[in-house]
Motif scaffolding. Structure first.
Motif, PDB file in Angstrom:
ATOM      1  N   PHE A  97      29.069 -26.804 -20.082  1.00  0.00           N
ATOM      2  CA  PHE A  97      30.013 -27.411 -21.021  1.00  0.00           C
ATOM      3  C   PHE A  97      29.963 -26.757 -22.398  1.00  0.00           C
ATOM      4  O   PHE A  97      30.837 -26.965 -23.214  1.00  0.00           O
ATOM      5  CB  PHE A  97      29.728 -28.917 -21.195  1.00  0.00           C
ATOM      6  N   LEU A  98      28.910 -26.025 -22.639  1.00  0.00           N
ATOM      7  CA  LEU A  98      28.759 -25.526 -24.012  1.00  0.00           C
ATOM      8  C   LEU A  98      29.579 -24.245 -24.225  1.00  0.00           C
ATOM      9  O   LEU A  98      29.813 -23.490 -23.329  1.00  0.00           O
ATOM     10  CB  LEU A  98      27.284 -25.281 -24.319  1.00  0.00           C
ATOM     11  N   GLN A 145      39.542 -34.486 -19.332  1.00  0.00           N
ATOM     12  CA  GLN A 145      38.763 -35.545 -18.686  1.00  0.00           C
ATOM     13  C   GLN A 145      37.668 -34.949 -17.808  1.00  0.00           C
ATOM     14  O   GLN A 145      37.958 -34.200 -16.880  1.00  0.00           O
ATOM     15  CB  GLN A 145      39.658 -36.445 -17.843  1.00  0.00           C
ATOM     16  N   PRO A 146      36.418 -35.246 -18.133  1.00  0.00           N
ATOM     17  CA  PRO A 146      35.325 -34.663 -17.338  1.00  0.00           C
ATOM     18  C   PRO A 146      35.295 -35.265 -15.945  1.00  0.00           C
ATOM     19  O   PRO A 146      35.586 -36.459 -15.785  1.00  0.00           O
ATOM     20  CB  PRO A 146      34.067 -35.057 -18.111  1.00  0.00           C
ATOM     21  N   PRO A 169      31.169 -33.701 -23.421  1.00  0.00           N
ATOM     22  CA  PRO A 169      30.104 -33.108 -22.586  1.00  0.00           C
ATOM     23  C   PRO A 169      28.834 -33.947 -22.535  1.00  0.00           C
ATOM     24  O   PRO A 169      28.209 -34.075 -21.483  1.00  0.00           O
ATOM     25  CB  PRO A 169      29.835 -31.766 -23.257  1.00  0.00           C
ATOM     26  N   ILE A 170      28.460 -34.532 -23.664  1.00  0.00           N
ATOM     27  CA  ILE A 170      27.235 -35.337 -23.685  1.00  0.00           C
ATOM     28  C   ILE A 170      27.413 -36.545 -22.766  1.00  0.00           C
ATOM     29  O   ILE A 170      26.516 -36.906 -22.010  1.00  0.00           O
ATOM     30  CB  ILE A 170      26.900 -35.816 -25.121  1.00  0.00           C
ATOM     31  N   LEU A 171      28.591 -37.135 -22.818  1.00  0.00           N
ATOM     32  CA  LEU A 171      28.846 -38.310 -21.982  1.00  0.00           C
ATOM     33  C   LEU A 171      28.785 -37.924 -20.507  1.00  0.00           C
ATOM     34  O   LEU A 171      28.104 -38.558 -19.696  1.00  0.00           O
ATOM     35  CB  LEU A 171      30.213 -38.912 -22.322  1.00  0.00           C
ATOM     36  N   TYR A 206      23.596 -30.040 -29.342  1.00  0.00           N
ATOM     37  CA  TYR A 206      23.264 -30.442 -27.963  1.00  0.00           C
ATOM     38  C   TYR A 206      23.060 -29.218 -27.073  1.00  0.00           C
ATOM     39  O   TYR A 206      23.886 -28.304 -27.055  1.00  0.00           O
ATOM     40  CB  TYR A 206      24.416 -31.302 -27.423  1.00  0.00           C
ATOM     41  N   ARG A 207      21.953 -29.218 -26.333  1.00  0.00           N
ATOM     42  CA  ARG A 207      21.779 -28.084 -25.429  1.00  0.00           C
ATOM     43  C   ARG A 207      21.812 -28.509 -23.977  1.00  0.00           C
ATOM     44  O   ARG A 207      21.627 -27.702 -23.082  1.00  0.00           O
ATOM     45  CB  ARG A 207      20.510 -27.323 -25.738  1.00  0.00           C
TER      46      ARG A 207
END
Lengths: 730, 185
Positions: free
Chosen positions: A729-730, A470-471, A501-503, A719-720
């Motif tokens: 996150f990457l 959970q972020p 991560p995008i969210l 996604y960057r």
């Protein structure tokens, strides 16, 4: 005429396998499917189709509770104009009535124009048994009559036959050599031969597309002109009409007429539309007027009209489009996809008009791909009615398969269900080893099921990873509830992980309520409506609807089921109805969420220009009506989207369908993968884990040259980050 | 939509379903066209129905000149002899290229169904845009039965053999629409 509809799945599957080997049929129906799609679109150009469908649905639906009143009005009008109007309770009664009318009038020879209602009652067989000579005059019907077959399509009855078969047949009939490549000449043969039949006939039998109550008028829609000759030349005319053809007024008939030919054959209007009111002048009759009998067939319709769910089936205008777009029809043809009525509507009506034994196997043969529903001009929710018809058949026969009992018991108890899934993860270990796919099925599976590798069930499902995953989003811009669904939770948690991560990066706080469970679609598919309702309620209760902005799901099937079927199942519930509707309102798919809510920009992605094909999941493009968002998202993410053939045709998964009818599932899958390969794609992306299961399993088994992934994974890889902070996150 | 647009729409839609469309200034032109067409198709007879007296007289004269027969009703006596049917049309529906004929008369029906060629004459002022624009007139017919009202859009057709469009299966093989500029001329 012969109709041998299998009464059990095993025999039915043999028949389907046989049909899959018919190369001519497949080629014909493929060409037809493509041509139909194009001509239909062209025919509806400039017309607000959605409003037209609504209008037709509303007009037909409002006539259904009034059928008996409309009948009385029609009868009064038509009889005042010289017709005799009858009502027949059963098919047998209708057939006997018609034979009696023929006898009373000293009839020997009868000509017929095409009528599905007469097919329904097996009228020709009855008349022939009683010594009458019957000639079908619609070219296609004539051909199949000569071959002693039933129609394989409601509008194109002989579509399953080649020109060579027709030429051979005509040689037998005429005793003259026929050139199969000169179709025009063969049509002339029919013209000549049938002209004699018209001139010699004492009685003409027709159906009707409309029975207009306000004036007692019959409306007939035809192309060949045979309907006109049948109703004009002989001294007696009998029209056999289903009660469902009653419409209150001419405007309703004209409104349906606006859609019927366009949807049936892609014509803006059929060549002939004939309106008959009463007994018209006829020199062949002693009285100088036509002897006109109109028989309204009940055969279960009046009961059906009162049913809260199935009454919708009577809105059908018999355009045949539900067959035209059905991926299963396209593979096996109408003789294997209907008893008398063909296509999706046939799957439903067979149980009511022709007995549950004929519907038993047939009604199971639906992928729930929604193609028929999307094309129905009368707004009938065909797949929903088919699933209800499955239940109707089971109830009528007092059956409940063990798998249904187990499914209902297990799905209702989330803890038991999840316990079993975890156990399954252990059981499959020896099959999969360390691989993420099971390539060889255990022996208790039929070998027909081996057309795809199967994914393994994860040892640690998404719900057990959630605490770690959970972020942490401080000061979130919005709160979203992630709805996993069985496949994302237990089979493909990595798809959800990829999205997080995008969210987070866009300020989205994500909750994963632990009390959520299966969306309940499998229960509805198995006709376990009570279980579907029960499970739906568990999910609605698991989510604090007031505290969440969106209910996001990576599964198109869960999404469309929750959005559309939850309100159907529970929308009227006095306690939960309102909350269910609020829940359904908030359901959104991944692509729409990224494109329309987060409005992700191409700056946030590293373009790879990888050639990417897209498979449009049935439940996304038709269920949720999301068409452009995923394709746009691919482009935004810097992938080179390459269109491929039949992108929106079902992959053949259909949940448990692929287990019930593996041969059909495998064939649809193969076609899909062929299309992607010929588009030259390196990657195939879709947005439903069910489709991923099918497509990835097939691509693996067939060693295809592209990989398959969920759109969340494809987008996440590119996604960057929106900000530097996100890069962590990457 | 003005008259000119309606005529254009009608012509376009009718031609799209293989109807041959011509504008005619007056009935004389209709008669000449019909006789020429019949002769050029190798036909031997014309079955006229509902023509103004003068046009009918011209037709009889012209036919005699060309060696064609003009058939007299009742057409039951000529079921297998009708080459060309020449009839007026009650309404035209431009957006579908449809001709609307009150075909209650059995002779009119036989002529338009059994002929090889149907020449239909539509006075320009009877042209409407959609079927809904003629609904009221149709209702008036239906409420005054018995009635047999026909919508005709193109020549008889089938696609029942391998979906190949083939013209002229049961009804007329040729449909010619003559739009008449001056109905009374």
């Amino acid at each position: 005429m012969t109709t041998h509809t299998p009464h059990d799945i095993k025999t039915y599957r043999q028949r389907l396998r046989h049909a899959l080997d018919n190369a001519f049929l497949r080629q014909t129906l493929d060409t037809f499917a493509a041509a139909y799609r194009e001509s239909r679109a062209k025919a509806f150009e400039g017309i607000d189709l959605e409003s037209l469908i609504d209008d037709i649905a509303r007009r037909k639906a409002s006539a259904l509770p009034r059928l008996e009143e409309l009948f009385a009005q029609f009868k009064a009008r038509a009889e005042a104009a010289g017709a005799v109007v009858h009502s027949a309770k059963t098919a047998q009664e209708a057939n006997e009535l018609i034979a009696a009318i023929a006898r009373e009038n000293g009839v020997r020879k009868i000509i017929k124009s095409k009528s599905m209602t007469a097919e329904e009652t097996f009228l020709n067989a009855h008349l022939e048994r009683h010594g009458f000579h019957v000639t079908e005059t619609d070219l296609g019907e004539w051909i199949i009559q000569l071959r002693r077959e039933g129609p394989s399509h409601m509008v194109l009855p002989a579509i399953h036959l080649s020109r060579h078969q027709v030429a051979e047949l005509f040689e037998k009939v005429t005793g003259e050599k026929q050139n199969p490549d000169d179709i025009e000449q063969m049509v002339k043969v029919a013209r000549r031969t049938l002209r004699r039949a018209y001139l010699e006939a004492d009685m003409g039998i027709s159906g009707a597309n409309f029975a207009v109550a306000e004036s007692g008028t019959l409306g007939l829609v035809t192309n060949e002109g045979n309907g006109r000759l049948v109703t004009t030349l002989p001294r007696v005319h009998v029209a056999l009409v289903g009660y469902d053809k009653l419409v209150p007024d001419l405007e309703t008939a004209l409104t349906i007429l606006k859609a019927l030919p366009r949807n049936a054959t892609g014509q803006i209007i059929s060549t002939y539309v004939t309106w008959i009111t009463g007994a018209v002048p006829c020199d062949a009759s002693l009285s100088g007027r036509k002897i006109l009998h109109i028989i309204f067939l009940d055969n279960g319709r009046l009961q059906l009209a009162k049913d809260p769910v199935f009454s919708q089936a009577l809105q059908c205008v018999r355009c045949g489009a539900c067959a035209n777009v059905c991926p299963i029809y396209r593979l096996v043809g109408g003789h294997n996809y209907g008893h008398v009525y063909i296509g999706a509507i046939g799957l439903i009506l067979t149980a009511f008009y022709h007995g549950t034994e004929n519907a038993r196997a047939l009604v199971m043969n639906c992928l729930n791909c929604q193609s028929c529903k999307a094309v129905c001009p009368a707004g009938i929710d065909l797949p929903y009615l088919i699933k209800n018809a499955v239940r109707h058949v089971l109830d009528q026969e007092g059956r409940r398969p063990i798998k249904n009992v187990v499914l209902a018991k297990v799905l209702k108890d989330r803890k038991l269900f999840h316990f079993l899934l975890r156990r399954a993860s252990l059981v499959q270990k020896p099959l999969a080893g360390k691989a993420p796919l099971i390539r060889h099925l255990p022996l208790f599976f039929d070998k027909a099921h081996g057309f795809r590798s199967l994914p393994v069930i994860q040892a640690v499902p998404l719900r057990d990873r959630w605490e770690r995953l959970q972020p942490q989003v401080s000061d979130p811009a919005m709160r979203v509830t992630l709805f996993g669904g069985c496949l994302t939770d237990f089979v493909y948690p990595e798809q959800a992980e990829a999205a997080l991560p995008i969210l987070a990066d866009h300020g989205v706080a994500v909750d994963y309520p632990m009390a959520q469970t299966c969306c309940g679609l499998p229960a509805l598919m198995a006709a376990e409506k009570e279980t579907a309702r029960d499970v739906a309620l568990q999910n609605v209760r698991a989510v604090d609807v007031d505290q969440t902005d969106w209910i996001l799901t990576l599964c198109a099937s869960c999404g469309s089921h929750m959005k559309e079927n939850y309100p159907k199942l529970l929308g009227d519930d006095p306690v939960w109805g309102q909350r269910v509707r609020a829940f359904a309102e908030k359901v959104i798919d991944f692509s729409s969420f990224l494109k329309d809510v987060l409005k992700v920009s191409s700056d946030a992605f590293m373009p790879s220009h990888e050639k990417t094909a897209y498979h449009a999941p049935c439940h996304l493009c038709r269920g949720l009506k999301v068409v452009e968002a995923p394709r746009d998202l691919l482009k935004t993410a810097g992938l080179d989207y390459v269109p491929s053939r039949d992108e929106d045709v079902c992959c053949g998964f259909g949940g448990s369908y692929s287990l019930e009818f593996p041969e059909i599932s495998a064939e649809l899958l193969k076609r899909k993968l062929d299309a992607v390969e010929s588009a030259g794609a390196r990657m195939l992306v879709t947005d439903c884990p069910g489709c991923v299961l099918q497509l990835r399993g097939g691509a693996d088994k067939q060693a295809r040259s592209f990989r398959v992934c969920h759109i969340a994974e494809a987008v996440a890889r590119a996604y960057r980050g929106k900000t530097d902070e996100a890069l962590k996150f990457l | 939509m003005n008259d000119q647009d309606l005529v254009e729409l009608m012509s376009g839609k009718a031609q799209a379903v293989q109807t041959v469309v011509r504008l005619c200034a007056h009935w004389d032109e209709v008669v000449t066209y019909t006789l020429d067409l019949t002769a050029s198709q190798g036909g031997s007879s014309v079955a006229p129905w509902g023509l103004p007296d003068q046009a009918r007289d011209r037709l009889i004269q012209g036919a005699a000149h060309k060696g064609l027969r003009v058939l007299d009703p009742p057409f039951r006596r000529h079921l297998e002899q009708i080459h060309t049917a020449l009839t007026p049309v009650d309404w035209g529906v431009a957006e579908t290229g449809t001709l609307v004929l009150d075909s209650t008369s059995e002779d009119l029906r036989l002529a338009t169904m059994l002929s090889e060629t149907h020449v239909a004459v539509l006075p320009k002022e009877r042209l409407r845009r959609s079927s809904f624009d003629v609904a009221e007139a149709m209702k008036a017919w239906h409420m005054d039965p018995p009635r047999y009202v026909a919508f005709i859009s193109g020549a008889s057709r089938t696609a029942d053999i391998e979906r190949v469009l083939t013209i002229g299966v049961h009804g007329p093989q040729h449909l010619h629409l003559l739009i008449l500029k001056e109905a009374d001329a």
